[in-house]
Structures are given as structure tokens and as C-alpha cells.
Design a protein around this motif. Structure first.
Motif, PDB file in Angstrom:
ATOM      1  N   PRO A   1       8.662  -9.336  -1.048  1.00 30.97           N
ATOM      2  CA  PRO A   1       9.357  -8.184  -0.289  1.00 30.97           C
ATOM      3  C   PRO A   1      10.665  -9.094   0.610  1.00 30.97           C
ATOM      4  CG  PRO A   1       7.124  -8.619   0.736  1.00 30.97           C
ATOM      5  CD  PRO A   1       7.303  -9.766  -0.507  1.00 30.97           C
ATOM      6  N   ILE A   2      11.520  -8.524   0.519  1.00 32.60           N
ATOM      7  CA  ILE A   2      12.684  -8.467   1.225  1.00 32.60           C
ATOM      8  C   ILE A   2      13.008  -7.590   2.156  1.00 32.60           C
ATOM      9  CG2 ILE A   2      13.815 -10.004  -0.826  1.00 32.60           C
ATOM     10  CD1 ILE A   2      15.715  -7.489  -1.227  1.00 32.60           C
ATOM     11  N   GLN A   3      13.840  -8.027   3.112  1.00 37.28           N
ATOM     12  CA  GLN A   3      14.529  -7.011   4.368  1.00 37.28           C
ATOM     13  C   GLN A   3      15.394  -6.209   3.613  1.00 37.28           C
ATOM     14  OE1 GLN A   3      13.153  -6.717   7.169  1.00 37.28           O
ATOM     15  NE2 GLN A   3      11.665  -8.149   6.838  1.00 37.28           N
ATOM     16  N   ASN A   4      15.174  -4.814   4.145  1.00 40.13           N
ATOM     17  CA  ASN A   4      16.263  -3.814   3.525  1.00 40.13           C
ATOM     18  C   ASN A   4      16.502  -2.934   4.596  1.00 40.13           C
ATOM     19  OD1 ASN A   4      16.448  -0.943   2.392  1.00 40.13           O
ATOM     20  ND2 ASN A   4      16.693  -2.352   0.528  1.00 40.13           N
ATOM     21  N   ALA A   5      17.597  -2.353   4.574  1.00 43.58           N
ATOM     22  CA  ALA A   5      18.357  -1.450   5.433  1.00 43.58           C
ATOM     23  C   ALA A   5      17.400  -0.391   5.706  1.00 43.58           C
ATOM     24  CB  ALA A   5      19.757  -0.857   4.989  1.00 43.58           C
ATOM     25  N   ASN A   6      16.574  -0.069   4.883  1.00 45.66           N
ATOM     26  CA  ASN A   6      15.649   1.012   4.906  1.00 45.66           C
ATOM     27  C   ASN A   6      14.588   0.597   5.966  1.00 45.66           C
ATOM     28  OD1 ASN A   6      13.893   3.390   4.613  1.00 45.66           O
ATOM     29  ND2 ASN A   6      13.395   3.132   2.454  1.00 45.66           N
ATOM     30  N   ASP A   7      14.479   0.639   7.093  1.00 47.14           N
ATOM     31  CA  ASP A   7      13.584  -0.024   7.945  1.00 47.14           C
ATOM     32  C   ASP A   7      12.224   0.782   8.086  1.00 47.14           C
ATOM     33  OD1 ASP A   7      16.094  -0.710  10.484  1.00 47.14           O
ATOM     34  OD2 ASP A   7      15.382  -1.982   8.933  1.00 47.14           O
ATOM     35  N   SER A   8      10.999   0.190   8.219  1.00 43.02           N
ATOM     36  CA  SER A   8       9.894   0.470   8.073  1.00 43.02           C
ATOM     37  C   SER A   8       9.633   1.531   9.466  1.00 43.02           C
ATOM     38  CB  SER A   8       8.581  -0.461   8.060  1.00 43.02           C
ATOM     39  OG  SER A   8       8.929  -1.177   6.756  1.00 43.02           O
ATOM     40  N   PRO A   9       8.887   2.337   9.443  1.00 51.31           N
ATOM     41  CA  PRO A   9       8.146   3.091  10.848  1.00 51.31           C
ATOM     42  C   PRO A   9       7.673   2.093  11.464  1.00 51.31           C
ATOM     43  CG  PRO A   9       7.542   4.295   8.414  1.00 51.31           C
ATOM     44  CD  PRO A   9       8.098   2.862   8.046  1.00 51.31           C
ATOM     45  N   ILE A  10       7.554   2.636  12.806  1.00 49.41           N
ATOM     46  CA  ILE A  10       6.714   1.908  13.580  1.00 49.41           C
ATOM     47  C   ILE A  10       5.331   1.962  13.716  1.00 49.41           C
ATOM     48  CG2 ILE A  10       6.307   1.559  16.225  1.00 49.41           C
ATOM     49  CD1 ILE A  10       9.023   2.579  16.817  1.00 49.41           C
TER      50      ILE A  10
ATOM     51  N   GLN B   1       9.590   8.124  -5.884  1.00 50.74           N
ATOM     52  CA  GLN B   1      10.614   9.064  -5.459  1.00 50.74           C
ATOM     53  C   GLN B   1      11.156   8.455  -4.135  1.00 50.74           C
ATOM     54  OE1 GLN B   1      10.358  13.125  -5.475  1.00 50.74           O
ATOM     55  NE2 GLN B   1       9.098  13.392  -7.234  1.00 50.74           N
ATOM     56  N   LYS B   2      12.432   9.083  -3.674  1.00 47.01           N
ATOM     57  CA  LYS B   2      12.931   8.749  -2.638  1.00 47.01           C
ATOM     58  C   LYS B   2      12.088   9.091  -1.360  1.00 47.01           C
ATOM     59  CE  LYS B   2      17.961   8.176  -3.185  1.00 47.01           C
ATOM     60  NZ  LYS B   2      19.199   8.595  -2.768  1.00 47.01           N
ATOM     61  N   LEU B   3      12.030   8.398  -0.433  1.00 45.71           N
ATOM     62  CA  LEU B   3      11.281   8.899   1.055  1.00 45.71           C
ATOM     63  C   LEU B   3      12.154   9.794   1.530  1.00 45.71           C
ATOM     64  CD1 LEU B   3       8.833   8.606   2.912  1.00 45.71           C
ATOM     65  CD2 LEU B   3       9.997   6.797   3.766  1.00 45.71           C
ATOM     66  N   PRO B   4      11.740  11.117   1.920  1.00 44.14           N
ATOM     67  CA  PRO B   4      12.632  12.110   2.690  1.00 44.14           C
ATOM     68  C   PRO B   4      12.974  11.553   3.842  1.00 44.14           C
ATOM     69  CG  PRO B   4      10.828  12.976   1.476  1.00 44.14           C
ATOM     70  CD  PRO B   4      10.548  11.680   1.298  1.00 44.14           C
ATOM     71  N   GLU B   5      14.087  11.815   4.509  1.00 44.73           N
ATOM     72  CA  GLU B   5      14.707  11.569   5.755  1.00 44.73           C
ATOM     73  C   GLU B   5      13.701  11.808   6.874  1.00 44.73           C
ATOM     74  OE1 GLU B   5      16.979   9.470   6.743  1.00 44.73           O
ATOM     75  OE2 GLU B   5      17.705   9.113   4.584  1.00 44.73           O
ATOM     76  N   ASP B   6      13.035  13.233   6.798  1.00 43.87           N
ATOM     77  CA  ASP B   6      12.377  13.492   7.848  1.00 43.87           C
ATOM     78  C   ASP B   6      10.920  12.714   8.091  1.00 43.87           C
ATOM     79  OD1 ASP B   6      11.476  14.780   5.502  1.00 43.87           O
ATOM     80  OD2 ASP B   6      10.351  16.226   6.611  1.00 43.87           O
ATOM     81  N   LEU B   7      10.614  11.836   6.785  1.00 41.07           N
ATOM     82  CA  LEU B   7       9.261  11.192   6.877  1.00 41.07           C
ATOM     83  C   LEU B   7       9.445   9.743   7.351  1.00 41.07           C
ATOM     84  CD1 LEU B   7       7.693  12.792   3.484  1.00 41.07           C
ATOM     85  CD2 LEU B   7       7.531  13.709   6.061  1.00 41.07           C
ATOM     86  N   LYS B   8      10.467   9.297   7.517  1.00 40.58           N
ATOM     87  CA  LYS B   8      11.006   7.973   7.734  1.00 40.58           C
ATOM     88  C   LYS B   8      10.397   7.505   9.217  1.00 40.58           C
ATOM     89  CE  LYS B   8      14.787   7.153   4.269  1.00 40.58           C
ATOM     90  NZ  LYS B   8      16.190   6.973   4.100  1.00 40.58           N
ATOM     91  N   SER B   9      10.657   8.494  10.226  1.00 43.14           N
ATOM     92  CA  SER B   9      10.254   7.969  11.587  1.00 43.14           C
ATOM     93  C   SER B   9       8.737   8.169  11.746  1.00 43.14           C
ATOM     94  CB  SER B   9      11.208   8.684  12.182  1.00 43.14           C
ATOM     95  OG  SER B   9      10.992   9.956  12.280  1.00 43.14           O
TER      96      SER B   9
END
Length: 595
Positions: free
Chosen positions: A32-41, A147-155
Motif C-alpha cells: 500500500p502507498i500513501q494517498n491524498a485520500n487520507d484514512s479516517p481516524i 465504488q468511490k467513497l462518498p465524501e460524507d463517509l470519509k470523516s
């Protein structure tokens, strides 16, 4: 694998991560590589001393380590928001044009009888699909649909955690670590420097033991094995129990690559220096086997001075050797997926296995009998092995172990026929407001719904669902023709077995029309996917209730239909009940919109 029905998840039937048509050598899994799409806490990092919560064991990683899901008051609302959003996506189509990168956070479609969307991070991409980290559940699997992760579920926080036992009060072979069981924990100590949370674990009121929770981060040993698919040829490498045996793929591709691996390993060990510093636990090394003096890849299980306990990752057997018999490996040999795959055999009772059954397994190992793999729904639920003559190994073991099993099942099938009047229905409180989950829409004013009772839902969609599956797959009769209005079990198109009632039995075809009374929908089911109902599965009331909307005019029906969606919860006022399982209701949000 639902978030909604409290943290129940199992593995998807996994495909091989290696391209069998390739002429190249084994390639290790992508890192796995780092991505701008950061993981949730991670939710686990919010725990403090004295806090309480619930957890569910999802996957045994090794002897004392488990992947678990946790929920507590501080993240409860986030958990419900996530679960509701993903359940609503279950019936949507996938975005075929979406091409994720390794390291990206997505939602993945995985299967646990039914199919569900879950949050995940891409670990690797190959011909078999996407290797994904299910960070809300604490394990790694494969998915074909992303599928793409919806924006409201990222945090929303991650609900998965790595759980390590430091003390067992109740042995882990008891029922507390089964997937449908929920346990409670209380935080007793937090080490912020190490990122560990010490907790006392309980099952009901019984103390289970002491655990350490920490952030879920998959290690290479959590996912670096070859992946098996249906009809792959395998041999039995080693047998410990029906719940722990290792099989090895023997398709020509694997035979050729394993032969090359042995040659490369032997060549490397001729010139590799001896180990001077003891390797760390779980490190992959080369170990000289005591019986033949050859080097094989092995994982360090335990080290005590110069004595090392290792597991040979391409075979599954364990030995204690001296440190002098070890060699370090370069990445190109170390990171090749392990060939020995740990599996369990489904529908076999370990306690009833007799000596002749163990002798049967020993014969399969000695003769290297090639068998085919059969995965009906999930590797986690166990597999079947098909012998060269077409017999199912699991059935043969049952005959050797407890020959009276089939007589007991036959006796069960002679029980009285059960009909619609045997169904008990859940009840709604007349005159009160409830949270109603819409299960199925019959028309704009008539629907099937159930009260959003978490305990009942967990039983129906978790515990009872699994017991129904076990029963239906263990019967001798592999088809059943129910009478009109007879209760039965039926296998829906999602691969799961559900309670149903026959509403039309067309004797001229091989299908019957079955109403699934916990949901309200109907489907034409082949007789080979129908089984006889037994009384023990009717103790829990039917969740699906017929609900008619009150005082809806004809001109309002189209607007009303647009205001109600399946798999969504709404506040509902229960007005009256004209019969068991049938209610007249009012949705306040609908009343406000049309008036």
C-alpha cells in the motif's frame, strides 16, 4: 456483513491473486502507498479509562490476535450514520468507470450470504480483483466491485481494531468468539505513547479475559497467501482438526512456480550467511527442515534463546529448530505469497470425529490425493473438498465420524407440516410512535416494514440466519416441494437461506413462488433451493409486518410513493391493527408533505 445488524462480517469467496496464464515468476503483493485520500481516524484512539463499549470478533489473525469491530457511545451516532448510508447503497449499480489506485479509500462490495457495501482501502490490484483492507472490521479480503467513497463517509472513524489477549478467563474455544456474539468491554488503562488500550472483556455477565486494543493496521502476514477459488485443485498438506487444516494448490501453474521457488531458495541458501541476530516474531526466513535437510520458507512463531519455533508457510507444519538452521531471505523470495492455505471443513462436528476419520485424513496426505475446492459462500464459513470420484470429503468424514447423523436429520424431516397459522408476528404498539424500517413496497400505500429493533434484527439477520444455513446445507434431501401455504426455507438469489411460505406451487415447473415473510417480497425459487421448515425456527416472530398508510387519496399516491424509500427508517404513528401482522400507520413526514 452488515454494519446495521451489529458488526457481523465474513470473508468473501476469494479468487487467486496470481495470473495463472502468466509465464513470469511469482510476484509479491503490491505494498500500500500513501494517498491524498487520507484514512479516517480510528475509533479506538478515542477510548479513555472508564469508558465502556461493545465489540464483535470478526477474524482470528493468529493464536491470540483477532480483528474486531468496536462501538461505544462517543462514536455510536457516526456508526449508525455509516451503516444506514451503506445499506441504502446495496441495491444501487456500481460505477464501472471508476479505477482506484493502490492506497485509495473506497467502498467495496463483499459477500456474506447477501452482498453489502463496506468501507475499504485498496492494498493491491490484480486479475482476481482488488485486495482490500476492511478497516471497519479488522481483516483483509478480495472484492471484484469497487465504488468511490462518498465524501460524507470519509470523516467517520474506523471501527476496526486489532485485539490481543493477555489473559484468558474463559477458553477461546467456547462460544464467545463466534461471529454473531457481541461482547462488552471496559477500558482499565491507556498507554498513549504505545497507542494501546487495556480492557476487561465480558460475555453477558461472565468475565472472558483481558485484552489489548490498538489501531487496526494489517501486516503482511494478514494477507500474503495465495487465494483459492472454486474448482481449484489442491492436496491436503497437514491436518490438525476439521477447523484447522492446510491445503496447497497443485494446478500446473503452481507446480511449476513452486518447483522454481525451491530451486531459487536452495541456490540462495548455498551462499547466504548464517543468522547472527535472532529474527523477529512473524518474520519470514529460510529454515532447514529436520527430516530431509532442505531449506524451506518459514515464519517465526516463537524464539527462546537459540531455539526457534517455526511454521513452514508453504506446507503448514510446525517445527522447533536451532537458530543455526535459519537463513535470512531477500524480498523477492520472502514476499511470494505462501502456498499453504489454512481452511476449515464445513458441517462437521469436531467433537464426534473418531479415529477412523483421522486415519482417512492421514491417507489423503500420504497419497497426495488431488481434490477440488468448493466454496459455497465464504471461506470463513468453511469449504468442501471434492474427491476424485466426485464424493464430497465432508460427507465421507461425517459417515465415518457419526453414521447416525443422517438418521437424525431424516427424523426431523418427518415432523408435521407447518402452515401460515404457525407464524407468530412481531407487534407494534397501537397509538404510539415507532421507528419503522421499510423492507418492501407493494404499492404507493401498502408496504412491508418492521420496527427498528436492533436485538430482533441481530437475531434474524445474524444468529438465526446462520443456523438456518447450517440446517439447510446438512439435510439429506437436496430439494423439497412444499404444499400451498406451507412454510419452508428458500435460498434467495443472493445465496442466503430465509424463512418463507409457498404462495403458488406449480407442479408443472421446477419452481415455486415463495413469499419471504421477514421481508415481504416474493420470488420464484427452484425446488432444489427449498427445504422443509421445522418448528425450532419459528420461535422468533416474523419481522415483516403489512402496513397500510392511513387516509391517502388517489391523487396523492404518486407524491406519497416518492416520499418513501426501501431500506430507510421513518418515524411512524401506529393507528390500528385489524389482524395479526397487519397495521394501519401514518408517516408524519408524508402527512406534512401532502397537506
Amino acid at each position: 456483513m452488515q454494519y446495521w445488524y451489529m458488526l457481523k462480517v465474513k470473508k468473501y469467496p476469494e479468487k487467486s491473486s496470481i495470473n495463472k496464464n502468466s509465464s513470469e515468476k511469482f510476484s509479491p503483493l503490491h505494498q500500500p502507498i500513501q494517498n491524498a485520500n487520507d484514512s479516517p481516524i480510528p475509533a479506538v484512539l478515542n477510548l479513555k479509562v472508564g469508558m465502556m463499549g461493545v465489540c464483535q470478533f470478526q477474524h482470528e489473525l493468529n493464536s491470540d490476535d483477532f480483528g474486531v469491530s468496536i462501538v461505544f457511545n462517543k462514536v455510536k451516532d457516526d456508526y449508525m450514520r455509516l451503516s444506514t448510508s451503506l445499506i441504502n447503497m446495496t441495491k444501487t449499480s456500481s460505477s464501472v468507470d471508476f479505477k482506484p489506485n493502490v492506497g485509495e479509500n473506497v467502498i467495496a462490495l463483499v459477500q456474506d450470504g447477501r452482498k453489502f457495501w463496506v468501507r475499504a482501502k485498496i492494498l493491491a490490484i490484480d486479475e482476481s480483483g482488488y485486495r482490500v483492507n476492511l478497516y471497519d472490521f479488522g481483516y483483509v479480503t478480495t472484492s471484484k466491485t469497487i465504488q468511490k467513497l462518498p465524501e460524507d463517509l470519509k470523516s467517520i472513524p474506523e471501527f476496526g481494531s486489532r485485539c490481543t489477549f493477555t489473559n484468558y478467563i474463559i477458553p477461546k474455544n467456547e462460544s464467545w468468539c463466534k461471529e454473531e456474539v457481541m461482547l462488552s468491554f471496559t477500558v482499565v488503562a491507556v498507554d498513549e505513547l504505545l497507542g494501546t488500550i487495556c480492557c476487561n472483556l465480558k460475555s453477558d455477565e461472565r468475565e472472558v479475559g483481558t485484552i489489548i486494543l490498538k489501531e487496526w493496521i494489517p501486516s503482511i502476514i494478514d494477507y500474503n497467501t495465495v487465494l483459492l477459488s472454486n474448482d481449484d485443485k489442491v492436496v491436503l498438506s497437514i491436518f490438525f482438526s476439521v477447523n484447522c487444516l492446510y491445503i496447497r494448490p497443485v494446478e500446473n501453474y503452481f507446480k511449476e512456480k513452486f518447483s522454481k521457488l525451491e530451486q531459487d531458495l536452495s541456490q540462495h541458501c548455498l551462499s547466504a550467511p548464517d543468522v547472527d541476530i535472532m529474527p523477529e516474531k512473524n518474520e519470514i526466513v529460510a529454515s532447514k527442515y529436520l527430516d530431509d535437510g532442505k531449506y524451506y520458507r518459514a515464519r517465526i512463531l516463537q524464539a527462546d534463546n537459540d531455539s526457534v519455533k517455526v511454521m513452514y508457510v508453504d506446507f503448514g507444519n510446525v517445527q522447533s529448530v536451532n537458530k543455526s538452521r535459519l537463513k535470512l531471505l531477500p524480498p523477492e523470495l520472502r514476499d511470494i505469497p505462501a502456498l499453504a492455505v489454512k481452511v476449515s471443513l464445513k458441517n462437521i462436528n469436531e467433537k464426534l470425529i473418531m479415529d477412523n476419520a483421522y486415519s482417512f485424513f492421514a491417507s489423503l496426505i500420504d497419497k497426495e490425493i488431488e481434490m477440488k475446492v468448493s466454496i459455497s459462500d465464504s471461506m470463513k464459513n468453511g469449504i468442501e473438498l471434492i474427491l476424485p470420484d466426485g464424493r464430497i470429503l465432508n460427507n465421507e468424514v461425517n459417515k465415518l465420524a457419526y453414521p447416525k447423523l443422517h438418521e437424525k436429520i431424516q427424523e426431523k424431516s418427518k415432523e408435521n407440516i407447518l402452515r401460515e397459522n404457525n407464524i407468530k408476528y412481531a407487534e407494534l404498539p397501537v397509538g404510539k410512535t415507532v421507528q419503522l424500517l421499510v423492507l418492501h413496497k407493494i404499492d404507493s400505500t401498502l408496504l412491508m416494514g418492521c420496527e427498528a429493533d436492533e436485538v430482533a434484527m441481530t437475531l434474524i439477520f445474524g444468529t438465526i440466519s446462520e443456523e438456518i444455513r447450517k440446517y439447510c446445507e446438512s439435510t439429506i434431501e437436496k430439494s423439497y416441494e412444499p404444499k400451498l401455504n406451507e412454510l419452508c426455507f428458500a435460498k434467495f438469489e443472493d445465496g442466503s437461506w430465509y424463512r418463507g411460505i409457498c404462495v403458488d406451487n406449480d407442479t408443472s415447473t421446477n419452481k415455486d413462488n415463495i413469499l419471504f415473510f421477514d421481508f415481504g417480497n416474493t420470488s420464484h425459487i427452484e425446488k432444489t433451493n427449498i427445504r422443509k421448515m421445522t418448528e425450532e425456527f419459528l420461535k422468533l416472530p416474523a419481522l415483516g409486518l403489512l402496513c397500510k398508510l392511513n387516509n391517502i387519496k388517489e391523487v396523492q399516491k404518486k407524491q406519497v410513493d416518492s416520499l418513501i424509500e426501501v431500506n430507510k427508517m421513518y418515524e411512524a404513528l401506529v393507528i390500528s391493527s385489524d389482524s395479526a401482522g397487519s397495521y394501519v400507520i401514518e408517516f408524519p413526514h408524508v402527512t406534512r408533505a401532502i397537506n
